[in-house]
Design an enzyme around this catalytic site. Structure first.
Site, PDB file in Angstrom:
ATOM      1  N   ASP A   1     113.066 -30.790  40.257  1.00 50.71           N
ATOM      2  CA  ASP A   1     112.789 -29.362  40.442  1.00 50.71           C
ATOM      3  C   ASP A   1     112.020 -29.128  41.746  1.00 50.71           C
ATOM      4  OD1 ASP A   1     112.848 -26.727  38.958  1.00 50.71           O
ATOM      5  OD2 ASP A   1     110.691 -26.869  39.307  1.00 50.71           O
TER       6      ASP A   1
ATOM      7  N   GLU B   1     114.429 -50.415  40.125  1.00 53.69           N
ATOM      8  CA  GLU B   1     113.982 -51.455  39.184  1.00 53.69           C
ATOM      9  C   GLU B   1     114.974 -51.577  38.034  1.00 53.69           C
ATOM     10  OE1 GLU B   1     110.156 -50.091  37.798  1.00 53.69           O
ATOM     11  OE2 GLU B   1     109.226 -50.358  39.778  1.00 53.69           O
TER      12      GLU B   1
HETATM   13  C1  NOJ Z   1     113.621 -24.062  39.771  1.00 55.02           C
HETATM   14  C2  NOJ Z   1     114.146 -23.925  38.380  1.00 55.02           C
HETATM   15  O1  NOJ Z   1     115.538 -24.084  38.398  1.00 55.02           O
HETATM   16  C3  NOJ Z   1     113.705 -22.586  37.864  1.00 55.02           C
HETATM   17  O2  NOJ Z   1     114.296 -22.284  36.634  1.00 55.02           O
HETATM   18  C4  NOJ Z   1     112.205 -22.583  37.767  1.00 55.02           C
HETATM   19  O3  NOJ Z   1     111.772 -21.286  37.397  1.00 55.02           O
HETATM   20  C5  NOJ Z   1     111.555 -22.950  39.104  1.00 55.02           C
HETATM   21  N1  NOJ Z   1     112.183 -24.072  39.728  1.00 55.02           N
HETATM   22  C6  NOJ Z   1     110.107 -23.303  38.914  1.00 55.02           C
HETATM   23  O4  NOJ Z   1     109.971 -24.511  38.221  1.00 55.02           O
END
Ligand code: NOJ
Length: 560
Positions: free
Chosen positions: A214, A263
């Site tokens: 993310d 790993e």
């Molecule tokens: C990207 C994610 O896809 C989204 O759903 C989220 O709100 C933001 N990152 C923050 O984590």
């Protein structure tokens, strides 16, 4: 075509399984609800493992299923090494991995390293320990500005709207790039770095095959004083030196993660969600010494337009060649208006696909602005085109049922923090693609589980229910199943050759093993001549590809 011809031609057992995988994104809280509490769960996924196998995908990617107060749909993680008790237990998770692996489906999980939940024990400890404490060092705390420190340290805004700083009881402020319930970690802190290595090993040891990272471009930050203003930030180049985004030093973290991935045998994979300024900057995330693959979101902003698609395809394949990675095609995910809806709306002025959907949802989803039939036809055409391309394709749950965006969600039923905080870009866009799936045409929650789903399902979900589409050879589900089945024959080599069609609105390409894909983006039929007899997927009418359609042409002699 005989079944013998459909035996897999790819070597799926190698470390390179991810290069051309069809990955199905599960938003766990909206997929299937086994315990009937209205929230999808891990046993729900297990109960639908056969469905996933029949769909023919190579892997699933699970959006966060960790303990969370759901301030941001689970992207506010309170414990990175556990399962939300409402979704199950670690034993359930192990059962799910076993059930999917038995069916040849790999498992990718979401890692959210930029921020935790404010309920994470480290953040709670930081609040209790007070200013100047070691516990606060794991996050980004600062004194406020103004004579009494009652103003935020800077005028930065959060992605979901409002200030990027939140004040705590003793008067200090902490940084949150997203919702206030999502405090940003301090990635200069060795314990933060070490803890994520532990998390990666924890899930890898449990058999997870890969990770989706993310906001991979936001972890490291240069917060040396004086902090710049928003206006100053705006003017700064995105060349690896920007204080907040896509800094060169973030790749030190991913090099360390790569050593952990390696790993394992086969090495664990990763795909970066990195919103960066140029393809060259994105390539760094896809490097073999780093995460290995990065999302290409170019089609999310594109219109249903031959010239835009051709440029995007060519650019991304060239980039994949340059990095040695493979590209990733995405039309829908949990953050954007479903593509069947985007393609049914009048286009804005070019390359604004996502915005177009957001505007429609924000207007309450006016029915007279959406041509559902055209949207779905174009969605089929675009998906079949993508599934014929080299690289991996990410599918989002529900698109295989031809679901449109749900606009009928009352303000009091909405969950997306961007709705409550008035963010400009995300707007109201995200709840409407997160509505729980319809499995049956009738019954409470359309067979999702329980009496009522956690987001309201509209009446028109009935016609898209899995049981309805399974029984219909012309349904979107049947089309996806057939495409994913044939894709195993087609995906032998990561290249293509364009074939000129004499029409600006028709794209045609051949894969090295002779398969051809033709997409007609225009309104006039495109005549196929003798090749019409070799079409194995998509409809041919009077020897031609109709408007807004894609066909797959098998190598000569395969049909018979
Ligand atoms: C990207 C994610 O896809 C989204 O759903 C989220 O709100 C933001 N990152 C923050 O984590």
């Amino acid at each position: 075509m005989t079944d013998a011809l459909l035996t897999e031609t790819r070597d799926d057992t190698t470390a390179a399984w991810w290069r051309q995988a069809a990955v199905y994104q599960i938003y766990p809280r909206s997929f299937a609800d086994a315990n009937g509490d209205g929230l999808g769960d891990i046993p729900g996924i297990v109960s639908r493992a056969d469905y996933l196998q029949e769909l023919g995908i190579d892997a699933v990617w699970l959006s966060p299923f960790y303990p969370s107060a759901l301030a941001d749909g689970g992207y506010d993680v309170a414990d990175y090494r556990d399962v939300d008790p409402r979704l199950g237990t670690l034993d359930d998770f192990d059962d799910m991995v076993a059930a999917l692996h038995e069916r040849g489906i790999r498992v990718v999980v979401d890692i959210v390293p930029n921020h935790s939940s404010d309920l994470h024990e480290w953040f709670q400890e930081a609040l209790a320990a007070g200013r100047g404490s070691a516990a606060r060092e794991r996050y980004i705390f600062r004194e406020g500005s103004g004579p009494d420190g009652s103003e935020p340290p800077t005028d930065w805004t959060a992605a979901f709207g409002g200030s990027a700083w939140e004040r705590v009881e003793d008067g200090q402020w902490y940084l949150h790039s997203f919702a206030p319930e999502q405090p940003d970690f301090n990635w200069d802190h060795p314990e933060v770095r070490e803890d994520f290595l532990t998390t990666l090993r924890f899930w890898s040891d449990r058999g997870v095959d890969g990770f989706r990272i993310d906001v991979a471009h936001m972890l490291t930050k240069d917060l040396s004083e004086p902090l710049p203003s928003s206006a100053e930030l705006e003017g700064m180049p995105h060349d690896g030196t920007h204080p907040l985004h896509d800094r060169d030093d973030v790749h030190e973290i991913y090099a360390e993660w790569r050593r952990v991935f390696d790993e394992y045998d086969p090495p664990r994979t990763a795909v970066a969600e990195a919103w960066v300024s140029t393809p060259e900057r994105r390539a760094r995330y896809a490097s073999a010494e780093g995460l290995g693959q990065a999302f290409n979101f170019d089609l999310l902003v594109a219109d249903f337009d031959a010239a835009q698609f051709r440029t995007i395809i060519a650019d991304n394949l060239a980039q994949a060649d340059a990095t040695g990675s493979s590209t990733t095609w995405v039309l829908s995910n949990h953050d954007v208006t479903r593509h069947a809806t985007r393609y049914g709306l009048a286009p804005l002025n070019g390359r604004e696909g996502v915005k177009q959907g957001v505007e429609w949802v924000a207007a309450g989803g006016p029915a007279d602005q959406l041509d559902r039939e055209t949207g779905l036809r174009r969605a089929h055409a675009a998906t079949l085109l993508l599934l014929g391309l080299p690289g991996s394709t990410y599918l989002y749950q529900g698109e295989e049922l031809g679901l449109q965006e749900v606009a009928e969600i009352a303000p009091e039923q909405r969950q997306d923090p961007s709705f409550f905080r008035g963010a400009v870009f995300d707007g109201l866009g995200r709840d409407g693609c997160r509505v729980p799936l319809p499995w049956t045409a009738s019954g409470p929650s359309f067979g999702f589980g329980g009496i009522e789903a956690h987001l309201p399902q509209p009446a028109w979900f009935a016609e898209h229910a899995v049981e309805v589409e399974e029984a219909d050879p012309q349904s979107t589900l049947s089309l996806y199943r057939e495409a994913l089945r044939l894709r195993r024959l087609l995906q032998t080599d990561e290249s293509l050759e364009w074939i000129e069609t004499g029409r600006a609105d028709v794209l045609r390409f051949a894969r090295p093993n002779g398969w051809q894909i033709v997409t007609n983006f225009g309104s006039e039929p495109f005549d196929l001549g003798a090749d019409a007899a070799e079409v194995v997927l998509g409809a041919v009418v009077d020897g031609a590809v109709p408007a807004d359609s894609t066909v797959w042409i098998a190598p000569a002699g395969l049909v018979g």
